[in-house]
Design a protein around this motif. Structure first.
Motif, short mmCIF file in Angstrom:
data_model
loop_
_atom_site.label_atom_id
_atom_site.label_comp_id
_atom_site.label_asym_id
_atom_site.label_seq_id
_atom_site.Cartn_x
_atom_site.Cartn_y
_atom_site.Cartn_z
N ARG A 39 0.84 -1.22 0.00
CA ARG A 39 0.00 0.00 0.00
C ARG A 39 0.87 1.26 0.00
NH1 ARG A 39 -3.18 -3.57 2.49
NH2 ARG A 39 -2.31 -3.36 4.56
N GLN A 40 1.93 1.26 0.80
CA GLN A 40 2.84 2.41 0.83
C GLN A 40 3.51 2.60 -0.52
OE1 GLN A 40 1.83 4.32 3.64
NE2 GLN A 40 3.79 5.09 2.94
N ALA A 41 3.98 1.52 -1.12
CA ALA A 41 4.69 1.61 -2.40
C ALA A 41 3.77 2.17 -3.49
CB ALA A 41 5.22 0.24 -2.81
N LYS A 42 2.50 1.79 -3.48
CA LYS A 42 1.58 2.27 -4.51
C LYS A 42 1.36 3.77 -4.42
CE LYS A 42 -1.82 -0.71 -3.90
NZ LYS A 42 -3.06 -1.46 -4.13
N LYS A 43 1.51 4.34 -3.23
CA LYS A 43 1.30 5.79 -3.06
C LYS A 43 2.36 6.61 -3.79
CE LYS A 43 -0.99 5.44 1.41
NZ LYS A 43 -0.88 5.68 2.85
N THR A 44 3.57 6.10 -3.89
CA THR A 44 4.66 6.87 -4.52
C THR A 44 5.09 6.28 -5.87
OG1 THR A 44 6.35 5.61 -3.33
CG2 THR A 44 5.56 7.66 -2.30
N ALA A 45 4.46 5.19 -6.28
CA ALA A 45 4.86 4.50 -7.51
C ALA A 45 4.58 5.34 -8.74
CB ALA A 45 4.12 3.17 -7.62
N PRO A 46 5.31 5.10 -9.80
CA PRO A 46 5.00 5.74 -11.09
C PRO A 46 3.58 5.38 -11.54
CG PRO A 46 7.14 4.67 -11.18
CD PRO A 46 6.50 4.24 -9.89
N THR A 47 3.03 6.20 -12.42
CA THR A 47 1.70 5.96 -12.97
C THR A 47 1.74 5.72 -14.47
OG1 THR A 47 1.31 8.33 -13.30
CG2 THR A 47 0.60 7.38 -11.18
N ARG A 48 2.94 5.76 -15.02
CA ARG A 48 3.14 5.53 -16.45
C ARG A 48 4.18 4.43 -16.62
NH1 ARG A 48 1.66 10.24 -19.70
NH2 ARG A 48 0.66 11.74 -18.34
N PRO A 49 4.10 3.70 -17.72
CA PRO A 49 5.08 2.64 -17.93
C PRO A 49 6.47 3.20 -18.21
CG PRO A 49 3.62 2.85 -19.83
CD PRO A 49 3.11 3.79 -18.78
N HIS A 50 7.47 2.57 -17.60
CA HIS A 50 8.87 2.92 -17.80
C HIS A 50 9.62 1.61 -18.07
CE1 HIS A 50 8.39 7.07 -16.38
NE2 HIS A 50 7.53 6.57 -15.52
N PRO A 51 9.48 1.07 -19.30
CA PRO A 51 10.04 -0.25 -19.59
C PRO A 51 11.54 -0.39 -19.37
CG PRO A 51 8.68 0.52 -21.43
CD PRO A 51 8.80 1.65 -20.46
N SER A 52 12.29 0.70 -19.44
CA SER A 52 13.74 0.58 -19.26
C SER A 52 14.18 0.80 -17.82
CB SER A 52 14.46 1.56 -20.20
OG SER A 52 14.05 2.87 -19.92
#
Length: 186
Positions: free
Chosen positions: A142-155
């Motif tokens: 839950r904590q990680a989802k709060k600060t995670a990217p919202t767009r794909p970064h395949p590299s």
């Protein structure tokens, strides 16, 4: 986001929310602009979910499950494939014929991944990790989802420690971009 409960309940709820968005996409005719909005919302949730799994679930899988390394590696490989599809999807509008192909491909990839996690990985993890460990993992996810990217970064890196260091910065930039463009909002 942030449903509560152990890691399995948290991630399963995420799965249901993404499936609901997929259902909304499938219910609309090809070319409908609303399909792109639902696809953007699904991508936001999928990226957050994937980042949280890569930061916390898969290291736990490596620790708790026999052959955990190969299981985690396969899951990360599934994520990388889906992330490449999401990146391509990001560049097309709903009325582009490529949109239908890509969203169909993404839904197939994600539904297969969800089935595998729910039918195989989650029951095995529940059998080997304690309820306290699963609850702590749920909090970390839950904590990680709060600060995670919202767009794909395949590299971007998809394993610790690099992913844990870089994801919050990418997440902040993504959320600023989303706020400026209105992406992910109804």
């Amino acid at each position: 986001m942030g449903h509560g409960g152990d890691v399995i309940a948290e991630l399963t709820t995420d799965h249901r929310e993404v499936e609901e968005l997929f259902g909304k996409i499938e219910a609309l005719p090809s070319g409908d602009k609303q399909r792109k909005k639902y696809a953007d919302q699904a991508v936001i949730e999928l990226v957050r979910h994937s980042v949280a799994e890569e930061e916390h679930l898969y290291p736990a899988v490596r620790e708790f499950l026999p052959s955990g390394d190969s299981i985690a590696d396969k899951e990360i490989e599934d994520h990388a494939k889906a992330e490449r599809t999401m990146k391509e999807l990001e560049a097309v509008d709903a009325d582009d014929p490529e949109f239908d192909r890509l969203i169909g491909e993404l839904m197939t990839e994600i539904r297969s991944h969800i089935r595998d996690e729910e039918d195989n990985l989650f029951p095995r993890l529940r059998a080997t990790a304690s309820e306290d460990q699963l609850m702590k993992l749920g909090d970390k996810v839950r904590q990680a989802k709060k600060t995670a990217p919202t767009r794909p970064h395949p590299s971007a890196p998809d394993t610790p420690p690099a992913n844990k260091l870089l994801a919050p910065g990418a997440g902040m930039v993504d959320r600023i971009r989303d706020a400026l463009t209105g992406r992910g909002k109804d």
